[in-house]
Design a protein around this motif. Structure first.
Motif, PDB file in Angstrom:
ATOM      1  N   PHE A   8       0.877  -1.174   0.000  1.00 24.39           N
ATOM      2  CA  PHE A   8       0.000   0.000   0.000  1.00 24.39           C
ATOM      3  C   PHE A   8       0.913   1.222   0.000  1.00 24.39           C
ATOM      4  O   PHE A   8       1.456   1.606   1.026  1.00 24.39           O
ATOM      5  CB  PHE A   8      -0.856  -0.044   1.269  1.00 24.39           C
ATOM      6  N   GLY A   9       1.141   1.793  -1.170  1.00 26.15           N
ATOM      7  CA  GLY A   9       2.038   2.939  -1.288  1.00 26.15           C
ATOM      8  C   GLY A   9       1.272   4.240  -1.263  1.00 26.15           C
ATOM      9  O   GLY A   9       0.102   4.296  -1.641  1.00 26.15           O
ATOM     10  N   GLY A  10       1.931   5.276  -0.796  1.00 27.55           N
ATOM     11  CA  GLY A  10       1.294   6.584  -0.795  1.00 27.55           C
ATOM     12  C   GLY A  10       2.128   7.599  -0.034  1.00 27.55           C
ATOM     13  O   GLY A  10       3.099   7.250   0.620  1.00 27.55           O
ATOM     14  N   SER A  11       1.700   8.852  -0.123  1.00 29.73           N
ATOM     15  CA  SER A  11       2.423   9.885   0.621  1.00 29.73           C
ATOM     16  C   SER A  11       2.051   9.840   2.100  1.00 29.73           C
ATOM     17  O   SER A  11       2.834  10.239   2.941  1.00 29.73           O
ATOM     18  CB  SER A  11       2.167  11.265   0.017  1.00 29.73           C
ATOM     19  N   PHE A  12       0.835   9.350   2.412  1.00 28.05           N
ATOM     20  CA  PHE A  12       0.370   9.288   3.805  1.00 28.05           C
ATOM     21  C   PHE A  12       0.696  10.614   4.508  1.00 28.05           C
ATOM     22  O   PHE A  12       1.456  10.676   5.451  1.00 28.05           O
ATOM     23  CB  PHE A  12       0.959   8.072   4.537  1.00 28.05           C
ATOM     24  N   ASN A  13       0.058  11.676   3.986  1.00 25.69           N
ATOM     25  CA  ASN A  13       0.371  13.050   4.383  1.00 25.69           C
ATOM     26  C   ASN A  13      -0.833  13.759   5.005  1.00 25.69           C
ATOM     27  O   ASN A  13      -1.313  14.735   4.443  1.00 25.69           O
ATOM     28  CB  ASN A  13       0.861  13.803   3.128  1.00 25.69           C
ATOM     29  N   PRO A  14      -1.370  13.278   6.153  1.00 25.36           N
ATOM     30  CA  PRO A  14      -0.924  12.143   6.974  1.00 25.36           C
ATOM     31  C   PRO A  14      -1.765  10.896   6.708  1.00 25.36           C
ATOM     32  O   PRO A  14      -2.802  10.951   6.043  1.00 25.36           O
ATOM     33  CB  PRO A  14      -1.203  12.648   8.390  1.00 25.36           C
ATOM     34  N   ILE A  15      -1.323   9.775   7.286  1.00 25.13           N
ATOM     35  CA  ILE A  15      -2.117   8.555   7.296  1.00 25.13           C
ATOM     36  C   ILE A  15      -3.409   8.849   8.061  1.00 25.13           C
ATOM     37  O   ILE A  15      -3.413   9.659   8.984  1.00 25.13           O
ATOM     38  CB  ILE A  15      -1.329   7.402   7.958  1.00 25.13           C
ATOM     39  N   HIS A  16      -4.522   8.221   7.634  1.00 26.26           N
ATOM     40  CA  HIS A  16      -5.785   8.456   8.351  1.00 26.26           C
ATOM     41  C   HIS A  16      -6.545   7.153   8.549  1.00 26.26           C
ATOM     42  O   HIS A  16      -6.102   6.088   8.086  1.00 26.26           O
ATOM     43  CB  HIS A  16      -6.632   9.523   7.640  1.00 26.26           C
ATOM     44  N   VAL A  17      -7.655   7.222   9.266  1.00 21.11           N
ATOM     45  CA  VAL A  17      -8.399   6.013   9.632  1.00 21.11           C
ATOM     46  C   VAL A  17      -8.938   5.281   8.399  1.00 21.11           C
ATOM     47  O   VAL A  17      -9.119   4.069   8.439  1.00 21.11           O
ATOM     48  CB  VAL A  17      -9.528   6.309  10.649  1.00 21.11           C
ATOM     49  N   GLY A  18      -9.172   5.987   7.304  1.00 19.31           N
ATOM     50  CA  GLY A  18      -9.616   5.335   6.072  1.00 19.31           C
ATOM     51  C   GLY A  18      -8.548   4.399   5.518  1.00 19.31           C
ATOM     52  O   GLY A  18      -8.840   3.265   5.129  1.00 19.31           O
ATOM     53  N   HIS A  19      -7.291   4.863   5.483  1.00 19.93           N
ATOM     54  CA  HIS A  19      -6.188   4.013   5.019  1.00 19.93           C
ATOM     55  C   HIS A  19      -6.123   2.724   5.844  1.00 19.93           C
ATOM     56  O   HIS A  19      -5.979   1.620   5.305  1.00 19.93           O
ATOM     57  CB  HIS A  19      -4.833   4.723   5.173  1.00 19.93           C
ATOM     58  N   VAL A 104       1.221  -8.211  -3.408  1.00 24.20           N
ATOM     59  CA  VAL A 104      -0.055  -7.821  -4.005  1.00 24.20           C
ATOM     60  C   VAL A 104      -0.125  -6.293  -3.930  1.00 24.20           C
ATOM     61  O   VAL A 104      -0.036  -5.722  -2.836  1.00 24.20           O
ATOM     62  CB  VAL A 104      -1.239  -8.440  -3.235  1.00 24.20           C
ATOM     63  N   LEU A 105      -0.265  -5.646  -5.070  1.00 24.52           N
ATOM     64  CA  LEU A 105      -0.346  -4.187  -5.104  1.00 24.52           C
ATOM     65  C   LEU A 105      -1.747  -3.741  -4.718  1.00 24.52           C
ATOM     66  O   LEU A 105      -2.733  -4.241  -5.258  1.00 24.52           O
ATOM     67  CB  LEU A 105       0.004  -3.676  -6.504  1.00 24.52           C
ATOM     68  N   ILE A 106      -1.839  -2.810  -3.781  1.00 23.80           N
ATOM     69  CA  ILE A 106      -3.123  -2.247  -3.339  1.00 23.80           C
ATOM     70  C   ILE A 106      -3.241  -0.836  -3.912  1.00 23.80           C
ATOM     71  O   ILE A 106      -2.375   0.009  -3.661  1.00 23.80           O
ATOM     72  CB  ILE A 106      -3.207  -2.184  -1.795  1.00 23.80           C
ATOM     73  N   ILE A 107      -4.310  -0.604  -4.686  1.00 24.66           N
ATOM     74  CA  ILE A 107      -4.536   0.738  -5.242  1.00 24.66           C
ATOM     75  C   ILE A 107      -6.032   1.066  -5.198  1.00 24.66           C
ATOM     76  O   ILE A 107      -6.869   0.171  -5.160  1.00 24.66           O
ATOM     77  CB  ILE A 107      -4.011   0.880  -6.696  1.00 24.66           C
ATOM     78  N   GLY A 108      -6.321   2.340  -5.224  1.00 23.85           N
ATOM     79  CA  GLY A 108      -7.703   2.783  -5.292  1.00 23.85           C
ATOM     80  C   GLY A 108      -8.223   2.710  -6.724  1.00 23.85           C
ATOM     81  O   GLY A 108      -7.447   2.660  -7.684  1.00 23.85           O
ATOM     82  N   ALA A 109      -9.548   2.715  -6.847  1.00 19.71           N
ATOM     83  CA  ALA A 109     -10.179   2.649  -8.167  1.00 19.71           C
ATOM     84  C   ALA A 109      -9.739   3.810  -9.056  1.00 19.71           C
ATOM     85  O   ALA A 109      -9.594   3.651 -10.276  1.00 19.71           O
ATOM     86  CB  ALA A 109     -11.700   2.637  -8.014  1.00 19.71           C
ATOM     87  N   ASP A 110      -9.483   4.971  -8.461  1.00 22.32           N
ATOM     88  CA  ASP A 110      -9.022   6.120  -9.245  1.00 22.32           C
ATOM     89  C   ASP A 110      -7.688   5.810  -9.925  1.00 22.32           C
ATOM     90  O   ASP A 110      -7.465   6.158 -11.080  1.00 22.32           O
ATOM     91  CB  ASP A 110      -8.923   7.382  -8.382  1.00 22.32           C
ATOM     92  N   ASN A 111      -6.799   5.123  -9.192  1.00 23.81           N
ATOM     93  CA  ASN A 111      -5.508   4.749  -9.778  1.00 23.81           C
ATOM     94  C   ASN A 111      -5.656   3.659 -10.833  1.00 23.81           C
ATOM     95  O   ASN A 111      -4.931   3.645 -11.828  1.00 23.81           O
ATOM     96  CB  ASN A 111      -4.524   4.311  -8.688  1.00 23.81           C
ATOM     97  N   TRP A 112      -6.595   2.731 -10.623  1.00 24.68           N
ATOM     98  CA  TRP A 112      -6.798   1.697 -11.640  1.00 24.68           C
ATOM     99  C   TRP A 112      -7.271   2.329 -12.945  1.00 24.68           C
ATOM    100  O   TRP A 112      -6.827   1.938 -14.033  1.00 24.68           O
ATOM    101  CB  TRP A 112      -7.791   0.627 -11.165  1.00 24.68           C
TER     102      TRP A 112
END
Length: 192
Positions: A8-19, A104-112
């Motif tokens: 699960f890659g990302g900037s996590f700027n910041p990480i939040h409860v959704g992530h 396993v790569l985890i991405i959001g639908a927007d990225n797909w």
């Protein structure tokens, strides 16, 4: 059988409860043993034009947020790779460094929906499973997905790191949007 590790890659700027909720749900839905949160490093060319917190502070926030989540791990793996960080390159290095694990790569639908514009999408598709989590306003027809790509419809989390940073700037509460363990640090780091 090789352990399945969600990336699960990302900037996590910041990480939040959704992530964190997405990662927790994917542990069971995608049959993952762990999820590694790869904090993406700061692009030195964009530093002046962004409100991206320093790498080490975002990593610290992610580490603290995941305390008590033994199957969710914060990682600085991309900090040690050439920049900018391209997902195909990160996955290629992970595969070489951890031959005993299946990633396993985890991405959001927007990225797909933008995946064909990524660097070397064919390499990723032919070497890794992809777990796509649904996002609002990003409809995907699961019948059109390649065999290694799986869409997971779970709760939609209407929380964004951008909104959290904006609320902090405006002096508003962020309670419930991020783990309690990092609320004080977020207020400190993102107050300009």
């Amino acid at each position: 059988m090789q352990p399945r590790i969600g990336i699960f890659g990302g900037s996590f700027n910041p990480i939040h409860v959704g992530h964190i909720a997405i990662a927790r749900e994917l542990l069971s839905l995608a049959h993952l043993d762990e999820v590694w949160f790869l904090v993406s490093p700061l692009n030195p060319f964009k530093k002046a034009a962004t409100d991206l917190l320093d790498d080490d502070k975002r990593l610290l926030l992610t580490q603290r947020a995941l305390l008590g989540e033994p199957r969710l791990k914060a990682s600085d793996y991309e900090f040690h790779l050439p920049k900018p960080s391209y997902t195909w390159n990160t996955l290629q290095h992970l595969k070489a460094d951890y031959p005993d694990k299946q990633f396993v790569l985890i991405i959001g639908a927007d990225n797909w929906l933008a995946f064909d514009r990524w660097a070397h999408p064919d390499y990723i598709l032919s070497n890794f499973d992809i777990a796509v989590y649904a996002r609002p306003d990003c409809p995907i027809d699961s019948s059109t997905l390649p065999s290694h790509v799986h869409l997971y419809n779970m709760g939609l989390f209407d929380i964004s790191s951008t909104a959290i940073r904006e609320r902090i700037r405006q002096g508003q509460s962020i309670t419930g949007m991020i783990p309690t363990a990092i609320e004080g640090l977020c207020m400190k780091f993102y107050t300009v």
